[in-house]
Motif scaffolding. Structure first.
Motif, PDB file in Angstrom:
ATOM      1  N   THR A   1       0.854  -0.997   0.013  1.00 32.09           N
ATOM      2  CA  THR A   1      -0.149  -0.150   0.314  1.00 32.09           C
ATOM      3  C   THR A   1       0.899   1.295  -0.063  1.00 32.09           C
ATOM      4  O   THR A   1       0.367   2.932  -1.499  1.00 32.09           O
ATOM      5  N   LEU A   2       1.978   1.039   0.869  1.00 28.59           N
ATOM      6  CA  LEU A   2       2.790   2.030   0.899  1.00 28.59           C
ATOM      7  C   LEU A   2       3.141   2.646   0.200  1.00 28.59           C
ATOM      8  O   LEU A   2       3.976   3.817  -0.002  1.00 28.59           O
ATOM      9  N   ALA A   3       4.001   2.201  -1.060  1.00 26.47           N
ATOM     10  CA  ALA A   3       4.967   1.419  -2.265  1.00 26.47           C
ATOM     11  C   ALA A   3       4.270   1.980  -3.364  1.00 26.47           C
ATOM     12  O   ALA A   3       4.485   3.594  -3.495  1.00 26.47           O
ATOM     13  N   VAL A   4       3.185   1.519  -3.396  1.00 26.49           N
ATOM     14  CA  VAL A   4       2.400   2.055  -4.431  1.00 26.49           C
ATOM     15  C   VAL A   4       1.408   3.590  -4.360  1.00 26.49           C
ATOM     16  O   VAL A   4       1.370   4.077  -4.987  1.00 26.49           O
ATOM     17  N   ALA A   5       1.219   3.940  -3.228  1.00 26.29           N
ATOM     18  CA  ALA A   5       1.356   5.948  -2.875  1.00 26.29           C
ATOM     19  C   ALA A   5       2.737   6.324  -2.808  1.00 26.29           C
ATOM     20  O   ALA A   5       2.712   7.522  -2.324  1.00 26.29           O
ATOM     21  N   GLY A   6       3.753   5.441  -3.332  1.00 23.72           N
ATOM     22  CA  GLY A   6       5.266   6.534  -3.130  1.00 23.72           C
ATOM     23  C   GLY A   6       5.600   6.741  -1.413  1.00 23.72           C
ATOM     24  O   GLY A   6       5.997   8.295  -1.406  1.00 23.72           O
ATOM     25  N   ALA A   7       4.781   6.352  -0.461  1.00 20.75           N
ATOM     26  CA  ALA A   7       4.939   6.774   0.420  1.00 20.75           C
ATOM     27  C   ALA A   7       6.157   5.616   1.684  1.00 20.75           C
ATOM     28  O   ALA A   7       5.338   5.217   3.096  1.00 20.75           O
ATOM     29  N   LEU A   8       6.495   5.306   0.971  1.00 23.62           N
ATOM     30  CA  LEU A   8       7.554   3.991   2.066  1.00 23.62           C
ATOM     31  C   LEU A   8       8.059   4.551   3.726  1.00 23.62           C
ATOM     32  O   LEU A   8       8.180   3.973   4.287  1.00 23.62           O
ATOM     33  N   ASP A   9       8.551   6.113   3.307  1.00 21.10           N
ATOM     34  CA  ASP A   9       9.710   5.511   4.003  1.00 21.10           C
ATOM     35  C   ASP A   9       8.286   6.600   5.232  1.00 21.10           C
ATOM     36  O   ASP A   9       9.423   7.046   6.680  1.00 21.10           O
ATOM     37  N   VAL A  10       7.584   6.675   5.286  1.00 19.31           N
ATOM     38  CA  VAL A  10       6.577   7.111   6.323  1.00 19.31           C
ATOM     39  C   VAL A  10       7.190   6.109   7.313  1.00 19.31           C
ATOM     40  O   VAL A  10       6.245   6.848   8.867  1.00 19.31           O
ATOM     41  N   LEU A  11       7.087   4.612   7.794  1.00 21.14           N
ATOM     42  CA  LEU A  11       7.268   3.741   8.106  1.00 21.14           C
ATOM     43  C   LEU A  11       8.836   4.495   9.503  1.00 21.14           C
ATOM     44  O   LEU A  11       8.813   3.770  10.574  1.00 21.14           O
ATOM     45  N   PHE A  12       9.597   5.323   8.935  1.00 23.85           N
ATOM     46  CA  PHE A  12      10.747   6.390   9.637  1.00 23.85           C
ATOM     47  C   PHE A  12      10.252   7.310  10.348  1.00 23.85           C
ATOM     48  O   PHE A  12      10.481   7.293  11.333  1.00 23.85           O
ATOM     49  N   LEU A  13       9.000   7.626  10.572  1.00 19.64           N
ATOM     50  CA  LEU A  13       8.708   9.318  10.832  1.00 19.64           C
ATOM     51  C   LEU A  13       8.636   8.869  11.965  1.00 19.64           C
ATOM     52  O   LEU A  13       9.260   9.698  12.874  1.00 19.64           O
ATOM     53  N   PRO A  14       7.712   7.631  12.774  1.00 20.22           N
ATOM     54  CA  PRO A  14       7.795   7.449  14.530  1.00 20.22           C
ATOM     55  C   PRO A  14       9.199   7.714  14.989  1.00 20.22           C
ATOM     56  O   PRO A  14       9.449   7.797  16.182  1.00 20.22           O
ATOM     57  N   GLY A  15      10.405   7.361  14.444  1.00 29.37           N
ATOM     58  CA  GLY A  15      11.998   7.395  15.132  1.00 29.37           C
ATOM     59  C   GLY A  15      11.938   5.668  15.604  1.00 29.37           C
ATOM     60  O   GLY A  15      12.868   6.027  16.707  1.00 29.37           O
TER      61      GLY A  15
ATOM     62  N   ARG B   1      -0.037  13.525  14.525  1.00 24.36           N
ATOM     63  CA  ARG B   1       1.229  14.079  15.274  1.00 24.36           C
ATOM     64  C   ARG B   1       1.519  15.334  14.168  1.00 24.36           C
ATOM     65  O   ARG B   1       2.569  15.703  14.747  1.00 24.36           O
ATOM     66  N   GLY B   2       1.469  15.805  13.014  1.00 24.52           N
ATOM     67  CA  GLY B   2       2.323  16.886  12.263  1.00 24.52           C
ATOM     68  C   GLY B   2       2.907  16.483  11.521  1.00 24.52           C
ATOM     69  O   GLY B   2       3.943  16.967  11.541  1.00 24.52           O
ATOM     70  N   ALA B   3       3.462  14.672  11.291  1.00 24.56           N
ATOM     71  CA  ALA B   3       4.364  14.467  10.405  1.00 24.56           C
ATOM     72  C   ALA B   3       3.871  14.267   9.014  1.00 24.56           C
ATOM     73  O   ALA B   3       5.813  14.795   7.970  1.00 24.56           O
ATOM     74  N   ILE B   4       2.872  14.209   8.981  1.00 22.44           N
ATOM     75  CA  ILE B   4       2.515  14.492   7.731  1.00 22.44           C
ATOM     76  C   ILE B   4       1.249  15.057   7.358  1.00 22.44           C
ATOM     77  O   ILE B   4       1.123  15.202   8.555  1.00 22.44           O
ATOM     78  N   SER B   5       0.892  15.592   6.071  1.00 22.80           N
ATOM     79  CA  SER B   5       0.062  16.687   6.077  1.00 22.80           C
ATOM     80  C   SER B   5      -1.405  15.684   5.808  1.00 22.80           C
ATOM     81  O   SER B   5      -2.335  16.130   6.149  1.00 22.80           O
ATOM     82  N   SER B   6      -1.384  14.915   5.282  1.00 22.08           N
ATOM     83  CA  SER B   6      -2.546  14.564   4.537  1.00 22.08           C
ATOM     84  C   SER B   6      -2.313  12.516   4.648  1.00 22.08           C
ATOM     85  O   SER B   6      -1.769  12.554   3.508  1.00 22.08           O
ATOM     86  N   ALA B   7      -3.302  12.276   5.728  1.00 23.45           N
ATOM     87  CA  ALA B   7      -3.368  10.639   5.659  1.00 23.45           C
ATOM     88  C   ALA B   7      -3.786  10.449   4.501  1.00 23.45           C
ATOM     89  O   ALA B   7      -3.735   9.408   3.536  1.00 23.45           O
ATOM     90  N   GLN B   8      -4.903  10.981   4.338  1.00 19.15           N
ATOM     91  CA  GLN B   8      -6.284  10.524   3.042  1.00 19.15           C
ATOM     92  C   GLN B   8      -5.329  10.205   1.500  1.00 19.15           C
ATOM     93  O   GLN B   8      -5.746   9.623   0.956  1.00 19.15           O
ATOM     94  N   ALA B   9      -4.735  11.702   1.672  1.00 20.34           N
ATOM     95  CA  ALA B   9      -3.885  12.047  -0.098  1.00 20.34           C
ATOM     96  C   ALA B   9      -2.700  10.725  -0.289  1.00 20.34           C
ATOM     97  O   ALA B   9      -3.082  10.156  -1.510  1.00 20.34           O
TER      98      ALA B   9
END
Length: 194
Positions: A15-29, A149-157
């Motif tokens: 899901t995250l790959a096809v959305a171009g968003a795999l790196d969000v997994l790193f955002l929680p640190g 948490r303000g780590a991304i602007s739009s989960a829905q996008a």
């Protein structure tokens, strides 16, 4: 408390790959762990949506940003597959994640965030026997927690970019937590309670 983020099946990665968003997994640190069986489920068929993106992402980020954890489940699967090429991987990713979770929680003062694919999160009996200090979030709930948490602007996008390939099930939100991490509005709040 030492926490890890464990991707418990192939769905979140696809899901995250096809959305171009795999790196969000790193955002929680948190240390990100992908069980070897889950990696195999994603990249075994390079023609599947997102498979090559996930393979490249793992190659670029391992070992400094993520760990592919070895499991007995994967070893057994590969042995069975060598004896019978028709052996299927069904549910083995979740079993491998259980193995990784057990290892991650061996020490005292440890916990985990488990990210499941939204369409499968309620079906697995894996959730029925979770140890303390574990938060379970669907892909969408994980993303909405990052947005809060303000780590991304739009989960829905992000989810909207995946719907064409993954279907509307990725929009289903799910959150659960064990006793030491009571269910609250989002997984990031639950982590603060652990």
């Amino acid at each position: 408390m030492k926490l890890s983020l464990i991707v418990t099946d192939s769905g979140p990665l696809i899901t995250l790959a096809v959305a171009g968003a795999l790196d969000v997994l790193f955002l929680p640190g948190l240390p990100v762990i992908v069980p070897d069986m889950v990696r195999h489920e994603v990249i075994a068929d390079a023609s599947k949506p997102g498979a090559m993106l996930v393979a490249d992402w793992i190659r670029v980020n391992e070992p400094h940003r993520l760990t592919v954890a070895p499991t007995e489940v994967f070893e057994e699967f590969m042995l069975l597959k060598s004896l019978n090429p028709a052996t299927r991987a069904k549910n083995r990713g979740e079993h491998a994640a259980g193995e990784v979770l057990a290892r991650a929680l061996e020490g005292q003062d440890t916990g985990a965030v488990l990210v499941f694919e939204d369409s499968a999160v309620r079906k697995t009996n894996f959730l029925l026997r979770l140890p303390d200090a574990v938060v379970v979030a669907s892909t969408s709930e994980f993303l909405f927690g990052l947005e809060l948490r303000g780590a991304i602007s739009s989960a829905q996008a992000i989810l909207d970019r995946a719907v064409d390939v993954r279907g509307n099930e990725v929009l289903v939100r799910y959150l659960a937590a064990t006793d030491q991490a009571d269910r609250v509005q989002d997984w990031s709040q639950a982590l603060r309670k652990i």
